[in-house]
Scaffold this motif. Sequence first.
Motif, PDB file in Angstrom:
ATOM      1  N   GLY A 181       0.777  -1.229   0.000  1.00  0.00           N
ATOM      2  CA  GLY A 181       0.000   0.000   0.000  1.00  0.00           C
ATOM      3  C   GLY A 181       0.810   1.281   0.000  1.00  0.00           C
ATOM      4  N   ALA A 182       2.135   1.198  -0.006  1.00  0.00           N
ATOM      5  CA  ALA A 182       2.966   2.406   0.031  1.00  0.00           C
ATOM      6  C   ALA A 182       2.733   3.305  -1.179  1.00  0.00           C
ATOM      7  N   CYS A 183       2.301   2.722  -2.280  1.00  0.00           N
ATOM      8  CA  CYS A 183       2.112   3.477  -3.522  1.00  0.00           C
ATOM      9  C   CYS A 183       0.661   3.905  -3.750  1.00  0.00           C
ATOM     10  N   THR A 184      -0.167   3.830  -2.718  1.00  0.00           N
ATOM     11  CA  THR A 184      -1.590   4.148  -2.882  1.00  0.00           C
ATOM     12  C   THR A 184      -1.786   5.604  -3.306  1.00  0.00           C
ATOM     13  N   ILE A 185      -2.596   5.776  -4.327  1.00  0.00           N
ATOM     14  CA  ILE A 185      -3.021   7.092  -4.822  1.00  0.00           C
ATOM     15  C   ILE A 185      -4.529   7.016  -5.028  1.00  0.00           C
ATOM     16  N   LEU A 186      -5.150   8.134  -5.321  1.00  0.00           N
ATOM     17  CA  LEU A 186      -6.563   8.107  -5.686  1.00  0.00           C
ATOM     18  C   LEU A 186      -6.677   8.230  -7.198  1.00  0.00           C
ATOM     19  N   LEU A 187      -7.389   7.323  -7.787  1.00  0.00           N
ATOM     20  CA  LEU A 187      -7.681   7.334  -9.217  1.00  0.00           C
ATOM     21  C   LEU A 187      -9.175   7.584  -9.323  1.00  0.00           C
ATOM     22  N   GLY A 229       7.556   7.094   8.623  1.00  0.00           N
ATOM     23  CA  GLY A 229       6.932   7.888   7.567  1.00  0.00           C
ATOM     24  C   GLY A 229       6.819   7.223   6.219  1.00  0.00           C
ATOM     25  N   PHE A 230       7.411   6.048   6.031  1.00  0.00           N
ATOM     26  CA  PHE A 230       7.395   5.424   4.708  1.00  0.00           C
ATOM     27  C   PHE A 230       5.977   5.061   4.265  1.00  0.00           C
ATOM     28  N   CYS A 231       5.166   4.553   5.176  1.00  0.00           N
ATOM     29  CA  CYS A 231       3.805   4.140   4.806  1.00  0.00           C
ATOM     30  C   CYS A 231       2.835   5.315   4.783  1.00  0.00           C
ATOM     31  N   THR A 232       3.229   6.435   5.368  1.00  0.00           N
ATOM     32  CA  THR A 232       2.297   7.541   5.606  1.00  0.00           C
ATOM     33  C   THR A 232       1.604   8.056   4.342  1.00  0.00           C
ATOM     34  N   PRO A 233       2.301   8.307   3.241  1.00  0.00           N
ATOM     35  CA  PRO A 233       1.580   8.802   2.059  1.00  0.00           C
ATOM     36  C   PRO A 233       0.484   7.844   1.590  1.00  0.00           C
ATOM     37  N   GLY A 234       0.806   6.566   1.514  1.00  0.00           N
ATOM     38  CA  GLY A 234      -0.191   5.582   1.097  1.00  0.00           C
ATOM     39  C   GLY A 234      -1.326   5.460   2.094  1.00  0.00           C
ATOM     40  N   MET A 235      -0.983   5.528   3.376  1.00  0.00           N
ATOM     41  CA  MET A 235      -1.994   5.442   4.429  1.00  0.00           C
ATOM     42  C   MET A 235      -2.937   6.645   4.352  1.00  0.00           C
ATOM     43  N   LEU A 236      -2.374   7.831   4.143  1.00  0.00           N
ATOM     44  CA  LEU A 236      -3.194   9.034   4.002  1.00  0.00           C
ATOM     45  C   LEU A 236      -4.145   8.926   2.814  1.00  0.00           C
ATOM     46  N   MET A 237      -3.646   8.405   1.709  1.00  0.00           N
ATOM     47  CA  MET A 237      -4.476   8.319   0.510  1.00  0.00           C
ATOM     48  C   MET A 237      -5.580   7.265   0.676  1.00  0.00           C
ATOM     49  N   ALA A 238      -5.250   6.148   1.329  1.00  0.00           N
ATOM     50  CA  ALA A 238      -6.277   5.137   1.604  1.00  0.00           C
ATOM     51  C   ALA A 238      -7.342   5.730   2.534  1.00  0.00           C
ATOM     52  N   ALA A 239      -6.890   6.472   3.536  1.00  0.00           N
ATOM     53  CA  ALA A 239      -7.820   7.104   4.480  1.00  0.00           C
ATOM     54  C   ALA A 239      -8.694   8.135   3.775  1.00  0.00           C
ATOM     55  N   LEU A 240      -8.113   8.914   2.877  1.00  0.00           N
ATOM     56  CA  LEU A 240      -8.895   9.900   2.129  1.00  0.00           C
ATOM     57  C   LEU A 240      -9.942   9.210   1.257  1.00  0.00           C
ATOM     58  N   GLY A 241      -9.542   8.120   0.618  1.00  0.00           N
ATOM     59  CA  GLY A 241     -10.501   7.352  -0.177  1.00  0.00           C
ATOM     60  C   GLY A 241     -11.660   6.863   0.678  1.00  0.00           C
ATOM     61  N   LEU A 242     -11.338   6.409   1.885  1.00  0.00           N
ATOM     62  CA  LEU A 242     -12.378   5.972   2.814  1.00  0.00           C
ATOM     63  C   LEU A 242     -13.297   7.126   3.174  1.00  0.00           C
ATOM     64  N   LEU A 243     -12.718   8.262   3.551  1.00  0.00           N
ATOM     65  CA  LEU A 243     -13.527   9.416   3.962  1.00  0.00           C
ATOM     66  C   LEU A 243     -14.352   9.978   2.805  1.00  0.00           C
ATOM     67  N   ASN A 244     -13.858   9.821   1.588  1.00  0.00           N
ATOM     68  CA  ASN A 244     -14.648  10.230   0.417  1.00  0.00           C
ATOM     69  C   ASN A 244     -15.919   9.388   0.301  1.00  0.00           C
ATOM     70  N   GLU A 245     -15.833   8.131   0.690  1.00  0.00           N
ATOM     71  CA  GLU A 245     -16.974   7.216   0.622  1.00  0.00           C
ATOM     72  C   GLU A 245     -17.841   7.265   1.879  1.00  0.00           C
ATOM     73  N   ASN A 246     -17.198   7.493   3.021  1.00  0.00           N
ATOM     74  CA  ASN A 246     -17.875   7.411   4.306  1.00  0.00           C
ATOM     75  C   ASN A 246     -17.261   8.454   5.236  1.00  0.00           C
ATOM     76  N   ALA A 247     -17.921   9.578   5.395  1.00  0.00           N
ATOM     77  CA  ALA A 247     -17.367  10.702   6.160  1.00  0.00           C
ATOM     78  C   ALA A 247     -17.274  10.437   7.659  1.00  0.00           C
ATOM     79  N   SER A 248     -18.023   9.471   8.156  1.00  0.00           N
ATOM     80  CA  SER A 248     -18.011   9.172   9.596  1.00  0.00           C
ATOM     81  C   SER A 248     -17.838   7.678   9.831  1.00  0.00           C
ATOM     82  N   PRO A 249     -16.670   7.133   9.497  1.00  0.00           N
ATOM     83  CA  PRO A 249     -16.482   5.690   9.633  1.00  0.00           C
ATOM     84  C   PRO A 249     -16.306   5.249  11.091  1.00  0.00           C
ATOM     85  N   THR A 250     -16.732   4.033  11.356  1.00  0.00           N
ATOM     86  CA  THR A 250     -16.476   3.414  12.657  1.00  0.00           C
ATOM     87  C   THR A 250     -15.032   2.904  12.658  1.00  0.00           C
TER      88      THR A 250
END
Length: 160
Positions: free
Chosen positions: A48-54, A102-123
């Motif tokens: 997941g280190a290379c995660t981006i939003l497409l 910090g190596f995973c952080t960019p991918g983690m941020l992008m995965a999290a953003l993708g989640l929040l785009n779909e579900n603004a209040s996740p459990t």
Amino acid sequence: MKESTISLKVNGDSYTLRVPVNRTLLQVIREDLGLTGTKEGCCEGECGACTILLDGRPVNSCLVLAVEADGHEITTVEGLSSEGVLHPLQQAFIEEGAIQCGFCTPGMLMAALGLLNENASPTEEEILKGIEGNLCRCTGYTRIIKAIKKASEIVAQGKQ
């Protein structure tokens, strides 16, 4: 090697590039566009280190050929902040100590953003599911989960 001309919109900027047909989106982002925030990890779609939003959805850029992204919109970690202001996810990661090496952080941020785009209040369970394809070898995920939850609350309150 056969080449193809592709057009991409990356972090709001338009690009037209001539690329070999076997070149990955990760290679184009890092090497051709110079956006090195997207990390090269396993190159097998496992870390997941290379995660981006497409088109707003998280993908492993190491598994997408650049020609497959032709005509699409891409967001990398460099596209999160706006005019020097950190995105709530970035700010929450800092405040909650969710960054260690910090190596995973960019991918983690992008995965999290993708989640929040779909579900603004996740459990917490939905957060775990949203980041399950992203490996972190430092934090144990607790602080990452707290940061994503905090960011979701900030976004929900409109404090962006």
